[in-house]
Scaffold this motif. Structure first.
Motif, PDB file in Angstrom:
ATOM      1  N   SER A  67       0.842  -1.197   0.000  1.00 28.82           N
ATOM      2  CA  SER A  67       0.000   0.000   0.000  1.00 28.82           C
ATOM      3  C   SER A  67       0.876   1.244   0.000  1.00 28.82           C
ATOM      4  CB  SER A  67      -0.942   0.009   1.193  1.00 28.82           C
ATOM      5  OG  SER A  67      -0.196  -0.087   2.375  1.00 28.82           O
ATOM      6  N   ASN A  68       0.303   2.267  -0.434  1.00 30.50           N
ATOM      7  CA  ASN A  68       1.073   3.463  -0.676  1.00 30.50           C
ATOM      8  C   ASN A  68       1.018   4.413   0.511  1.00 30.50           C
ATOM      9  OD1 ASN A  68       2.698   5.062  -2.157  1.00 30.50           O
ATOM     10  ND2 ASN A  68       1.063   5.968  -3.393  1.00 30.50           N
ATOM     11  N   GLU A  69       1.799   4.083   1.509  1.00 34.24           N
ATOM     12  CA  GLU A  69       1.758   4.927   2.705  1.00 34.24           C
ATOM     13  C   GLU A  69       2.253   6.326   2.393  1.00 34.24           C
ATOM     14  OE1 GLU A  69       0.509   1.531   4.429  1.00 34.24           O
ATOM     15  OE2 GLU A  69       2.369   1.679   3.318  1.00 34.24           O
ATOM     16  N   GLU A  70       1.540   7.230   2.931  1.00 34.89           N
ATOM     17  CA  GLU A  70       1.901   8.621   2.699  1.00 34.89           C
ATOM     18  C   GLU A  70       3.013   9.055   3.640  1.00 34.89           C
ATOM     19  OE1 GLU A  70       0.488  11.166   0.585  1.00 34.89           O
ATOM     20  OE2 GLU A  70       0.036   9.301  -0.455  1.00 34.89           O
ATOM     21  N   ILE A  71       3.852   9.914   3.135  1.00 32.65           N
ATOM     22  CA  ILE A  71       4.799  10.565   4.009  1.00 32.65           C
ATOM     23  C   ILE A  71       4.004  11.639   4.744  1.00 32.65           C
ATOM     24  CG2 ILE A  71       6.882  11.966   4.173  1.00 32.65           C
ATOM     25  CD1 ILE A  71       7.671  10.711   1.405  1.00 32.65           C
ATOM     26  N   GLU A  72       4.203  11.633   6.015  1.00 26.67           N
ATOM     27  CA  GLU A  72       3.402  12.498   6.853  1.00 26.67           C
ATOM     28  C   GLU A  72       4.289  13.603   7.424  1.00 26.67           C
ATOM     29  OE1 GLU A  72       0.353  12.363   8.071  1.00 26.67           O
ATOM     30  OE2 GLU A  72       0.535  13.276  10.036  1.00 26.67           O
ATOM     31  N   HIS A  73       3.778  14.818   7.376  1.00 25.27           N
ATOM     32  CA  HIS A  73       4.488  15.915   8.016  1.00 25.27           C
ATOM     33  C   HIS A  73       3.864  16.121   9.388  1.00 25.27           C
ATOM     34  CE1 HIS A  73       5.388  16.582   3.749  1.00 25.27           C
ATOM     35  NE2 HIS A  73       6.507  17.114   4.191  1.00 25.27           N
ATOM     36  N   ILE A  74       4.658  15.933  10.400  1.00 23.79           N
ATOM     37  CA  ILE A  74       4.116  16.016  11.754  1.00 23.79           C
ATOM     38  C   ILE A  74       3.573  17.423  11.998  1.00 23.79           C
ATOM     39  CG2 ILE A  74       4.677  15.816  14.215  1.00 23.79           C
ATOM     40  CD1 ILE A  74       6.897  13.751  13.195  1.00 23.79           C
ATOM     41  N   ALA A  75       4.375  18.419  11.696  1.00 24.05           N
ATOM     42  CA  ALA A  75       3.859  19.788  11.661  1.00 24.05           C
ATOM     43  C   ALA A  75       3.417  20.025  10.219  1.00 24.05           C
ATOM     44  CB  ALA A  75       4.927  20.781  12.064  1.00 24.05           C
ATOM     45  N   PRO A  76       2.140  20.257  10.010  1.00 23.23           N
ATOM     46  CA  PRO A  76       1.593  20.296   8.647  1.00 23.23           C
ATOM     47  C   PRO A  76       2.254  21.345   7.762  1.00 23.23           C
ATOM     48  CG  PRO A  76      -0.141  20.549  10.310  1.00 23.23           C
ATOM     49  CD  PRO A  76       1.160  20.576  11.041  1.00 23.23           C
ATOM     50  N   LYS A  77       2.366  20.995   6.494  1.00 21.47           N
ATOM     51  CA  LYS A  77       3.006  21.924   5.552  1.00 21.47           C
ATOM     52  C   LYS A  77       1.994  22.838   4.880  1.00 21.47           C
ATOM     53  CE  LYS A  77       2.717  18.591   1.766  1.00 21.47           C
ATOM     54  NZ  LYS A  77       1.547  17.965   2.406  1.00 21.47           N
ATOM     55  N   GLY A  78       0.702  22.520   5.087  1.00 21.33           N
ATOM     56  CA  GLY A  78      -0.334  23.236   4.336  1.00 21.33           C
ATOM     57  C   GLY A  78      -0.903  24.443   5.051  1.00 21.33           C
ATOM     58  N   LYS A  79      -2.200  24.587   4.929  1.00 21.12           N
ATOM     59  CA  LYS A  79      -2.883  25.740   5.518  1.00 21.12           C
ATOM     60  C   LYS A  79      -4.093  25.260   6.302  1.00 21.12           C
ATOM     61  CE  LYS A  79      -2.141  28.720   1.510  1.00 21.12           C
ATOM     62  NZ  LYS A  79      -2.834  29.437   0.442  1.00 21.12           N
ATOM     63  N   ILE A  80      -4.470  26.033   7.283  1.00 17.92           N
ATOM     64  CA  ILE A  80      -5.792  25.867   7.879  1.00 17.92           C
ATOM     65  C   ILE A  80      -6.543  27.125   7.514  1.00 17.92           C
ATOM     66  CG2 ILE A  80      -7.140  25.755  10.001  1.00 17.92           C
ATOM     67  CD1 ILE A  80      -4.928  24.177  11.291  1.00 17.92           C
ATOM     68  N   GLY A  81      -7.547  26.973   6.705  1.00 19.85           N
ATOM     69  CA  GLY A  81      -8.215  28.157   6.176  1.00 19.85           C
ATOM     70  C   GLY A  81      -7.200  28.970   5.410  1.00 19.85           C
ATOM     71  N   LYS A  82      -7.023  30.187   5.828  1.00 27.63           N
ATOM     72  CA  LYS A  82      -6.047  31.023   5.132  1.00 27.63           C
ATOM     73  C   LYS A  82      -4.706  31.080   5.842  1.00 27.63           C
ATOM     74  CE  LYS A  82      -9.202  33.930   2.586  1.00 27.63           C
ATOM     75  NZ  LYS A  82      -9.972  35.157   2.544  1.00 27.63           N
ATOM     76  N   ARG A  83      -4.655  30.445   6.993  1.00 25.97           N
ATOM     77  CA  ARG A  83      -3.426  30.517   7.778  1.00 25.97           C
ATOM     78  C   ARG A  83      -2.418  29.486   7.276  1.00 25.97           C
ATOM     79  NH1 ARG A  83      -1.416  29.030  13.143  1.00 25.97           N
ATOM     80  NH2 ARG A  83      -3.101  27.551  13.445  1.00 25.97           N
ATOM     81  N   VAL A  84      -1.278  29.976   6.820  1.00 29.87           N
ATOM     82  CA  VAL A  84      -0.225  29.079   6.349  1.00 29.87           C
ATOM     83  C   VAL A  84       0.461  28.472   7.563  1.00 29.87           C
ATOM     84  CG1 VAL A  84       1.947  28.939   5.090  1.00 29.87           C
ATOM     85  CG2 VAL A  84       0.137  30.460   4.277  1.00 29.87           C
ATOM     86  N   LEU A  85       0.618  27.158   7.532  1.00 33.38           N
ATOM     87  CA  LEU A  85       1.240  26.510   8.677  1.00 33.38           C
ATOM     88  C   LEU A  85       2.760  26.449   8.515  1.00 33.38           C
ATOM     89  CD1 LEU A  85      -1.499  23.900   9.501  1.00 33.38           C
ATOM     90  CD2 LEU A  85      -0.998  26.026  10.668  1.00 33.38           C
ATOM     91  N   TYR A  86       3.307  25.262   8.350  1.00 30.13           N
ATOM     92  CA  TYR A  86       4.759  25.162   8.484  1.00 30.13           C
ATOM     93  C   TYR A  86       5.461  24.572   7.253  1.00 30.13           C
ATOM     94  CZ  TYR A  86       2.656  25.539  13.060  1.00 30.13           C
ATOM     95  OH  TYR A  86       1.879  25.928  14.107  1.00 30.13           O
ATOM     96  N   PRO A  87       5.274  25.180   6.095  1.00 31.63           N
ATOM     97  CA  PRO A  87       5.980  24.652   4.916  1.00 31.63           C
ATOM     98  C   PRO A  87       7.497  24.663   5.105  1.00 31.63           C
ATOM     99  CG  PRO A  87       4.981  26.791   4.432  1.00 31.63           C
ATOM    100  CD  PRO A  87       4.452  26.342   5.761  1.00 31.63           C
ATOM    101  N   LYS A  88       7.982  25.544   5.974  1.00 36.72           N
ATOM    102  CA  LYS A  88       9.443  25.600   6.158  1.00 36.72           C
ATOM    103  C   LYS A  88       9.997  24.311   6.764  1.00 36.72           C
ATOM    104  CE  LYS A  88      11.523  27.713   9.387  1.00 36.72           C
ATOM    105  NZ  LYS A  88      12.153  28.629  10.298  1.00 36.72           N
ATOM    106  N   PHE A  89       9.132  23.515   7.380  1.00 33.90           N
ATOM    107  CA  PHE A  89       9.584  22.248   7.952  1.00 33.90           C
ATOM    108  C   PHE A  89       9.297  21.061   7.017  1.00 33.90           C
ATOM    109  CE2 PHE A  89       8.656  24.365  12.285  1.00 33.90           C
ATOM    110  CZ  PHE A  89       9.965  24.835  12.380  1.00 33.90           C
ATOM    111  N   MET A  90       9.027  21.379   5.753  1.00 34.00           N
ATOM    112  CA  MET A  90       8.647  20.342   4.794  1.00 34.00           C
ATOM    113  C   MET A  90       9.726  19.273   4.636  1.00 34.00           C
ATOM    114  SD  MET A  90       6.652  20.967   1.269  1.00 34.00           S
ATOM    115  CE  MET A  90       7.822  21.983   0.447  1.00 34.00           C
ATOM    116  N   PHE A  91      10.973  19.687   4.723  1.00 35.56           N
ATOM    117  CA  PHE A  91      12.070  18.722   4.580  1.00 35.56           C
ATOM    118  C   PHE A  91      12.914  18.630   5.843  1.00 35.56           C
ATOM    119  CE2 PHE A  91      11.149  20.149   0.235  1.00 35.56           C
ATOM    120  CZ  PHE A  91      10.819  18.922  -0.314  1.00 35.56           C
TER     121      PHE A  91
END
Ligand SMILES: [Zn+2]
Length: 168
Positions: A67-91
């Motif tokens: 199965s194709n397990e997703e790589i998970e970002h513990i601190a999310p890289k996306g947004k909640i509503g318009k608030r950008v979360l933590y793309p800087k921790f993407m890698f």
């Protein structure tokens, strides 16, 4: 049995250069379908499989090999509503884990901000959840016998911890 992840994946120099070449990170880059990005993700997945002994970082269940397990970002890289979360921790190495579908469902990120206290330096952030690299799950999880459920415990300084139970 859930185990704290010991060790961390590392990037090759070529990968580091590629990540650097991306400039300021944003959540959309992850799915840009760029060949190099796909290769990088596949390498990350492979290294995490090895590091985690093919077990989900949150519940310890065996990950399906096919199965194709997703790589998970513990601190999310996306947004909640318009608030950008933590793309800087993407890698950021310690922000990356593999999780099973059930836990992944819980953390369909963008819906839950896992960071309690933010700091530019990842390791100085505090988290609302049991962090697979920083916390020893045994100190935080309660195991119930006979009931097959996954507990993703939300940490709380007070005793008002709440759990998200997922029946399988
Ligand atoms: Zn899981």
């Amino acid at each position: 049995m859930i185990k704290q992840i010991k060790g961390v994946i590392s990037f090759t120099d070529a990968e580091k250069n590629y990540i650097k070449s991306l400039g300021e990170l944003n959540g959309n880059m992850w799915k840009c379908n760029d060949e190099e990005m796909e290769e990088l993700k596949s390498n990350i997945r492979e290294r995490l499989c090895e590091l985690q002994g093919l077990r989900c970082a949150y519940c310890g269940f065996k990950l399906g090999v096919t199965s194709n397990e997703e790589i998970e970002h513990i601190a999310p890289k996306g947004k909640i509503g318009k608030r950008v979360l933590y793309p800087k921790f993407m890698f950021t190495e310690k922000n990356l884990v593999l999780s099973c579908h059930y836990c992944n469902g819980f953390s369909k990120k963008g819906t839950f901000d896992t960071i309690e206290t933010y700091c530019d330096e990842y390791e100085k952030c505090t988290f609302k959840i049991v962090h697979p690299y920083f916390d020893d799950p045994e100190q935080h999880y309660e195991f119930t016998s006979g009931v097959r459920c996954i507990l993703i415990k939300i940490k709380n300084n007070s005793k008002k911890s709440r759990k998200i139970n997922k029946n399988i």
